[in-house]
Design a protein around this motif. Structure first.
Motif, PDB file in Angstrom:
ATOM      1  N   ASN A 197      -3.988  42.973  12.246  1.00 49.84           N
ATOM      2  CA  ASN A 197      -3.116  44.143  12.346  1.00 49.84           C
ATOM      3  C   ASN A 197      -3.334  44.773  13.715  1.00 49.84           C
ATOM      4  O   ASN A 197      -4.385  45.369  13.980  1.00 49.84           O
ATOM      5  N   TYR A 209      -5.969  52.058  10.573  1.00 45.87           N
ATOM      6  CA  TYR A 209      -6.219  51.096   9.504  1.00 45.87           C
ATOM      7  C   TYR A 209      -7.534  50.423   9.860  1.00 45.87           C
ATOM      8  O   TYR A 209      -7.647  49.781  10.905  1.00 45.87           O
ATOM      9  N   ASP A 364      -3.130  50.490   4.970  1.00 46.88           N
ATOM     10  CA  ASP A 364      -2.423  50.373   6.242  1.00 46.88           C
ATOM     11  C   ASP A 364      -1.531  51.597   6.394  1.00 46.88           C
ATOM     12  O   ASP A 364      -0.460  51.690   5.799  1.00 46.88           O
ATOM     13  N   ASN A 367       2.224  50.748   8.067  1.00 47.02           N
ATOM     14  CA  ASN A 367       3.226  50.022   7.284  1.00 47.02           C
ATOM     15  C   ASN A 367       3.399  50.552   5.872  1.00 47.02           C
ATOM     16  O   ASN A 367       4.466  50.378   5.278  1.00 47.02           O
ATOM     17  N   ASN A 464      -9.761  48.198   1.073  1.00 46.17           N
ATOM     18  CA  ASN A 464      -8.390  48.462   1.479  1.00 46.17           C
ATOM     19  C   ASN A 464      -7.462  47.972   0.376  1.00 46.17           C
ATOM     20  O   ASN A 464      -7.668  46.902  -0.196  1.00 46.17           O
ATOM     21  N   ASN A 466      -3.233  47.525  -0.964  1.00 49.26           N
ATOM     22  CA  ASN A 466      -1.845  47.437  -0.494  1.00 49.26           C
ATOM     23  C   ASN A 466      -0.886  47.892  -1.589  1.00 49.26           C
ATOM     24  O   ASN A 466      -1.286  48.096  -2.753  1.00 49.26           O
TER      25      ASN A 466
END
Length: 489
Positions: A197, A209, A364, A367, A464, A466
């Motif tokens: 990233n 991030y 993130d 995004n 992390n 998503n």
């Protein structure tokens, strides 16, 4: 990060919400125990480690740094290079700074002043490594390794660099009262299922991030300064001129510190957590401490224990409102007055909620900004509900429902770079996002709603997450988040 309040929106926000808030009742009484869930040695394993020695030169507004990064390849692939963010370079030129045109006069009240990182050496095993500065804003550092790094293997990289702090009232820089040293050191980019990233320091939202890591930091500064910091100060050595701080920051995804020779420090405790507030005057200092303690208490009971042993709320030269970092929140010093009492409480509560949704659970933020910001904004509503009663929380969410209908809010699932400006981003991700979470709560009921958030927190602590993982968790409870969002027009 809290909503950016320009003068027009700040007046509107304060007028609407101040009319709704009739402070009554008292903080709920919770049954407390002396036991908290924190983290174990097992949690600390397989985490990269940063060891950084810092000298702050207040005459030149530079920090001189030696950094050792022990990077663990936690990917499933072999790497021949790694990437680090070098965020200070985004402040090198006026055209690249992370501010909208309308913000420039507040960010730079004395005119544009550059900031940057000046790399001196990049080594591994005392051998020079080839590196290249990349990215739209020259804020990505590509380092070519002198060996192939297989999964689970470790490489140590030593960096020597200086950082020039800008005269800037944003996250990074200095003003008349504070020196804000945030997003300042080379930090490893995240490698996830999409690969590396490598987004630059974007203008809208929070462009950060990172992975949870362990930090050992020493900071040498003139002795007149007091320090607010991520981590725990384990040792202080001082003479008449200098003070050396030794800081241990375990299981955090970033490291920030703020210096001032004007700080008035107040302390309180919740269980065994030391809560510090750093104030620039006595106005609202007691209130700031009470709000900070209440926030830690309320969110710990709602979501799960705050896992660290300190938390600091810091009045700063910072025009944007508030900004979260692990174990530390920056607050605009201009909010510390009776006229802004409600807004001060709102911002502190919001940034404290980020200790759960950003600091402990990462995502993130470019995004998928909704993952932390929408949930954090609704958590702020929950703070007021818990502290002042359900009626207060309901009034706040009804205001957000009106804003969602009357303004052109868009899809909350978009990247920060897809919103035209901060206003559209805030109304969509924060305001509409909070409304979505309230609709989820109404659909499943309080028991399922809060138990699911506790499950989310305990499952993804220090990881992390998503969007699909988060959505799937709710789908397992029979909740179709996408459908609810479509209905929130």
């Amino acid at each position: 990060m809290v909503i950016k309040f320009d003068k027009k929106r700040r007046r509107l926000f304060v007028i609407i919400l101040a009319l709704l808030i009739i402070i009554g009742g008292s903080i709920r009484t919770f049954i407390l125990t002396n036991q908290r869930e924190t983290f174990t040695l097992k949690d600390e394993k397989n985490k990269s480690e940063y060891t950084i020695d810092v000298i702050y030169d207040d005459e030149t507004n530079r920090i001189l740094c030696n950094e050792s990064l022990v990077y663990i390849n936690n990917t499933k692939t072999t790497l021949d290079k790694i990437y680090l963010h070098i965020y200070p370079n985004a402040f090198c030129q006026e055209k690249s700074v992370p501010f909208e045109d309308s913000e420039m006069s507040r960010a730079y009240p004395n005119g544009f002043n550059e900031g940057y990182i000046d790399l001196k050496n990049v080594l591994s095993d005392k051998e020079k490594l080839k590196y290249e500065v990349k990215g739209d804003k020259n804020d990505i550092l590509e380092i070519k390794l002198n060996k192939l790094l297989k999964a689970s293997e470790v490489v140590k990289i030593d960096l020597k660099y200086n950082v020039k702090l800008p005269n800037c009232l944003g996250r990074f820089g200095y003003g008349d009262n504070t020196v804000n040293v945030t997003n300042w050191f080379p930090i490893a980019c995240v490698y996830d299922d999409k690969g590396w990233n490598l987004k630059s320091y974007e203008t809208v939202g929070d462009p950060f991030y990172s992975d949870t890591s362990n930090f050992k930091v020493q900071i040498l500064a003139p002795s007149k300064y007091k320090l607010a910091t991520t981590g725990k100060v384990t040792e202080k050595k001082t003479d008449n001129e200098k003070i050396l701080y030794t800081i241990d920051g375990k299981m955090v995804r970033d490291f920030a510190f703020i210096l001032s020779d004007k700080f008035i420090v107040n302390k309180a405790n919740y269980k065994d957590i030391v809560i510090n507030t750093y104030n620039l005057n006595e106005d609202m200092s007691k209130e700031a401490l009470d709000i900070s303690k209440s926030s830690i208490e309320i969110f710990s009971n709602l979501f799960g224990d705050y896992p660290y042993d300190t938390y600091s709320v810091v009045a700063s030269d910072f025009f944007i409102g508030g900004m979260e970092y692990p174990m530390l929140s920056m607050i605009d010093e201009g909010l510390y007055n009776k006229e802004n009492k409600f807004l001060l409480e709102y911002v502190i509560a919001h940034e404290t909620a980020h200790q759960w949704w950003y600091s402990v659970i990462g995502n993130d933020e470019i995004n998928e900004p909704w993952l932390d910001e929408a949930l954090t904004e609704y958590s702020t509503i929950l703070y007021f509900e818990q502290k002042y009663g359900k009626e207060t929380g309901d009034k706040l969410i009804k205001t957000m429902e009106v804003q969602t209908r009357n303004y052109k809010t868009t899809d909350i699932f978009k990247a920060t770079t897809d919103y035209k400006d901060s206003s559209e981003y805030s109304l969509s991700v924060y305001t509409k996002g909070a409304v979505v979470f309230n609709e989820i709560r109404k659909e499943v009921g309080d028991e399922v709603f809060f138990n699911t958030l506790k499950e989310y927190y305990s499952t993804y602590k220090f990881k992390n997450v998503n969007g699909p993982q988060f959505v799937d968790l709710w789908k397992s409870k029979g909740v179709d988040i996408e459908k609810i969002i479509k209905e929130c027009k």
